[in-house]
Motif scaffolding. Structure first.
Motif, PDB file in Angstrom:
ATOM      1  N   ALA A 195       0.841  -1.209   0.000  1.00 21.96           N
ATOM      2  CA  ALA A 195       0.000   0.000   0.000  1.00 21.96           C
ATOM      3  C   ALA A 195       0.875   1.257   0.000  1.00 21.96           C
ATOM      4  O   ALA A 195       0.561   2.237  -0.689  1.00 21.96           O
ATOM      5  CB  ALA A 195      -0.928  -0.013   1.216  1.00 21.96           C
ATOM      6  N   PHE A 196       1.948   1.221   0.749  1.00 24.49           N
ATOM      7  CA  PHE A 196       2.876   2.353   0.799  1.00 24.49           C
ATOM      8  C   PHE A 196       3.424   2.656  -0.594  1.00 24.49           C
ATOM      9  O   PHE A 196       3.387   3.799  -1.056  1.00 24.49           O
ATOM     10  CB  PHE A 196       4.022   2.018   1.774  1.00 24.49           C
ATOM     11  CG  PHE A 196       5.148   3.001   1.773  1.00 24.49           C
ATOM     12  CD1 PHE A 196       5.035   4.209   2.442  1.00 24.49           C
ATOM     13  CD2 PHE A 196       6.340   2.709   1.124  1.00 24.49           C
ATOM     14  CE1 PHE A 196       6.079   5.112   2.454  1.00 24.49           C
ATOM     15  CE2 PHE A 196       7.385   3.604   1.128  1.00 24.49           C
ATOM     16  CZ  PHE A 196       7.260   4.815   1.800  1.00 24.49           C
ATOM     17  N   GLU A 216       2.238   1.839  -3.442  1.00 22.11           N
ATOM     18  CA  GLU A 216       1.190   2.155  -4.400  1.00 22.11           C
ATOM     19  C   GLU A 216       0.631   3.559  -4.211  1.00 22.11           C
ATOM     20  O   GLU A 216      -0.092   4.049  -5.063  1.00 22.11           O
ATOM     21  CB  GLU A 216       0.058   1.134  -4.306  1.00 22.11           C
ATOM     22  CG  GLU A 216       0.441  -0.216  -4.846  1.00 22.11           C
ATOM     23  CD  GLU A 216      -0.646  -1.255  -4.691  1.00 22.11           C
ATOM     24  OE1 GLU A 216      -1.301  -1.282  -3.622  1.00 22.11           O
ATOM     25  OE2 GLU A 216      -0.837  -2.043  -5.630  1.00 22.11           O
ATOM     26  N   SER A 217       0.978   4.209  -3.114  1.00 21.21           N
ATOM     27  CA  SER A 217       0.403   5.534  -2.853  1.00 21.21           C
ATOM     28  C   SER A 217       0.918   6.547  -3.875  1.00 21.21           C
ATOM     29  O   SER A 217       2.064   6.475  -4.322  1.00 21.21           O
ATOM     30  CB  SER A 217       0.746   6.002  -1.436  1.00 21.21           C
ATOM     31  OG  SER A 217       2.091   6.430  -1.369  1.00 21.21           O
TER      32      SER A 217
END
Length: 189
Positions: free
Chosen positions: A127-128, A130-131
């Protein structure tokens, strides 16, 4: 015969399902995703640096040969030809290294991530990366790094030159002022 075919079909289905279950390991999938997300401008810069390092080794080897083996009148032309060959070498070397990135990443990084992080941690890491902010950071980091390095070089240049002069002065006291022998030539005693 029908029972044998049915048994084989079930066995085949069981093997296929088992293989899919192995391939669908969520930790491995997330580790693969993270490795792919990490590829980008920073990896391109790394491969460029590795190729540049290999190129510097060639320059260190061939620059003295150019000086010693080519008459002064022909050195400019020979230097230009060598530089063209060095550019080809650097480009080829970078491509060769880049081709290995995916394989080495899969062989080394994917298992390392899967081993060292929990599923939840891998989800957070993915998620990090992909931010949008991190994607923007990865895109601009090489440029910002180059800006920083250039300013650092500019800011320290005068002090480094002054220190190099002090070294030269000390070296003259130790070695003397005679010119260095040409590379490959005999040293005078």
């Amino acid at each position: 015969m029908k029972k044998l075919i049915t048994a084989l079909a079930f066995a085949s289905l069981a093997c296929t399902t088992a293989l899919q279950a192995q391939a669908a390991d969520p930790k491995t999938e997330l580790a693969e995703k993270i490795v792919k997300l990490r590829q980008g401008p920073e990896m391109d810069q790394l491969t460029s640096q590795l190729a540049g390092s290999a190129t510097q080794d060639l320059i260190a080897n061939w620059a003295p040969r150019l000086q010693n083996n080519v008459p002064k009148a022909k050195q400019q032309k020979a230097s230009e030809a060598l530089n063209a060959e060095l550019k080809k070498y650097a480009d080829d070397t970078q491509q060769l290294i880049s081709k290995q990135v995916a394989k080495v990443s899969k062989d080394v990084l994917v298992p390392a991530y899967a081993e060292r992080f929990t599923l939840e941690e891998l989800q957070q890491i993915a998620a990090f990366f992909e931010s949008p902010a991190i994607k923007k950071y990865q895109t601009t980091a090489p440029e910002l790094g180059n800006m920083f390095i250039q300013k650092l070089i500019d800011a320290s240049r005068a002090d480094v030159i002054t220190r190099a002069k002090k070294f030269d002065d000390a070296a003259v006291k130790i070695v003397g002022e005679t010119a260095a022998p040409k590379a490959g030539g005999p040293a005078k005693k």
